[in-house]
Design an enzyme around this catalytic site. Sequence first.
Site, short mmCIF file in Angstrom:
data_model
loop_
_atom_site.label_atom_id
_atom_site.label_comp_id
_atom_site.label_asym_id
_atom_site.label_seq_id
_atom_site.Cartn_x
_atom_site.Cartn_y
_atom_site.Cartn_z
N GLN B 125 0.85 -1.19 0.00
CA GLN B 125 0.00 0.00 0.00
C GLN B 125 0.89 1.24 0.00
OE1 GLN B 125 -1.75 0.70 3.75
NE2 GLN B 125 -3.23 2.20 3.04
N GLU B 244 -10.19 -1.05 6.41
CA GLU B 244 -8.94 -1.33 7.08
C GLU B 244 -9.10 -1.27 8.60
OE1 GLU B 244 -5.73 1.33 6.08
OE2 GLU B 244 -4.23 -0.09 6.79
N ASN B 360 -4.34 6.47 16.43
CA ASN B 360 -5.45 6.42 17.38
C ASN B 360 -5.92 7.81 17.79
OD1 ASN B 360 -5.27 3.72 17.09
ND2 ASN B 360 -5.00 3.24 19.27
#
Lengths: 316, 380
Positions: B125, B244, B360
Amino acid sequence: MRFLLDTEQRAFAQSLDAMLGAAGTPAVVRDWSRGEQARGRALWSRIAEAGVFALAVPEAYEGVGPRPVELAVAFVELGRHAVPGPLVETVAAAALLLDPGPAERFLPALASGAEMVTLAREGSYAVDGDAATLRLALTPDGLRLAPGHGPVHASLDPARRLTRLLPGGELLTPDPPAERALLWARLATAAQALGVGLALLERTVAYVGQRVQFGVPVGSFQAVKHRLADAKIALEFARPLVLGAAVTMSPADVAAAKVSACEAAYTTARAALQLHGAIGYTAEYDLSLWLTKARALRTAWGSADACRTEVLRGHG
Amino acid sequence: MDLAHSPADDAFRAEARAWLRAHVPPGPLPSLETAEGFAAHRAWEAELAADGWSAVSWPTRYGGRDCGLMRWLVFEEEYYAAGAPGRVNQNGVSLLAPTLLDHGTEEQRARVLPAMATGEVVWAQAWSEPEAGSDLAALRARAVRVDGGWRLSGSKTWSSRAAFADRAFGLFRTDPDTEKPHQGLSYVMFDLRAPGVTVRPIGRLDGKPAFAELFLDEVFVPDEDMIGEPGRGWRIAMSTAANERGLTLRSPGRFLAAADRLHALWLERGSPPAGAARVADALIGARAYQLFTYAAASRFLAGERLGPESSLNKVFWSEYDIALHETALDLLGEEGEAADTGWAEGYVFSLAGPIYAGTNEIQRDIVAEQLLGLPRGRRR
Ligand SMILES: Cc1cc2nc3c(=O)[nH]c(=O)nc-3n(C[C@H](O)[C@H](O)[C@H](O)COP(=O)(O)OP(=O)(O)OC[C@H]3O[C@@H](n4cnc5c(N)ncnc54)[C@H](O)[C@@H]3O)c2cc1C
């Protein structure tokens, strides 16, 4: 596999939510904390009419149960509205009264809300012993009908009135299913704690969205947002454990639900208090009704450690 | 409300279990972040694919079993419970494949998917750039229109497995003059061995070349390797980013198996009381993640769209994974330091969880703003 509440279950939650919202529970809680029980009893009857206690009572004794999933759904709503009274204890008592004799004698009245039951294990307090109409004691020689209660002790949740039951009284059964009662008590407590946590989050999100400091809502600060995001994550992962435990009713699943819902509610309570600032630290502001309950439920019917031990024991 | 699988799903589980029992290599393969391990994992993909187990949820015509989300979850539970190897083609299977199934042409699907299923082509990716991390829309690598295709220039970085992979997919700026940075981006596939591509492996914490930097100098890409319309790349990429973080990158099966292994380790070590609570929490967390996923899958199968709630998953599994591995290393004591226990490699891998697939911090912003409705901060 369809791990999803059906429309009927969702409608049940919504109708309880509407009923409890209209009942103005904060005022009821404050009365209850002072030992004024009239409004609390009226609310108790409405909750019984909605069928909540009947969910724990078998059909043979004028109930519709046992239906743990619906019961969990109901207790989430009872927690969200901070409903006072020995709710969990009444449900645990229903699980305890399995012998046909005592079952016939007490369960119909328990289902209808005519009896408000408290229940004490050896050495534990009986919550709301002064308000309960039926006081059950689990003693080494079996299940007894306690003859009365001692003085009322304050709890750090003012809405929980702690009493010791007087010894003696009629022996109802020498061999009650104490484990089964514990299971139901833990499930109901977990669901109630989840509801308490959800209410704390909801109220805090609303508060930080309108409280302005430095010219902007405090909810636009990332430190504030992230604390609430963590609370949301903890609650959203506790929710499926509570419902999953209600489906399987395995002791390990129920214990896992209890730990995770109570911890999530407590984390949320800490965030809620912090993010409200000083107003959150006052008894006069309604937030306190949920804050103190989150702490009390954490140790009710099995501490985190006791529940974790159960999880480990149940893992093959 | 039902947690029992259908008889057909149970039969599928039994079939998967039997196949895995007969085929899973007896010992762990070498780390897939090494040339030798990469080759071994590629061979494992081929073995899976030979019997149709490498991408069970895909349509059969591309090498899958068309078996739906619930059975994919079942398969994953069996896969990890059997101790089967990590998937070298994870990026391809969980990111590029869903993108092509939703936005690709039939020609692209038929060309790309079967070779992905067998591990013949392993994908990397290529989204991040040195100046575009969390703010991915700041990316600068360009794709310039030429006869019959596009020419790519610029650099990409942190591209997992690119050190040994064959091809890559990524976002490029096709129109530098748009009003907003999200516009004018296009989604293309390219060959990592094409003229003009330089791959510089980067050692992660333990030195293994788990990712790489890519330098692209006028790399030609034919028209048929553009996914969707030019200029629409951002929207296409974001629809897979939710994949994802959400249901497909980290299936519960992986954590259920890891929690089981942790529990076994704790028992093996004499059930030390100091570790009890953390081991219990690992078991509880794996169950929570499983049930959360079952609930999400049930809603999805009932026709609901799953959106920003994938950010809940992302934060949960990434923090869970670290806590689980920390517990294992603490239980192992001094032995935990030795890198040849599988736990050490798992630990190093887990540490990156809160950083990749959207940090996060960004996920918490999404939860706060999109799920809780808090005011947006200063972020575009
Ligand atoms: C092991 C690993 C594998 C990877 N694999 C790939 C891959 O295969 N392909 C690929 O394209 N990329 C990959 N990445 C890159 C990954 O997507 C980026 O690292 C990620 O997007 C973060 O970007 P950054 O590292 O530049 O950090 P930065 O964006 O520079 O962030 C640095 C710190 O600032 C914080 N921060 C940034 N913005 C904000 C904000 N608005 N609010 C609060 N905090 C903020 C971040 O959360 C972080 O903590 C991988 C990364 C790792 C570690």
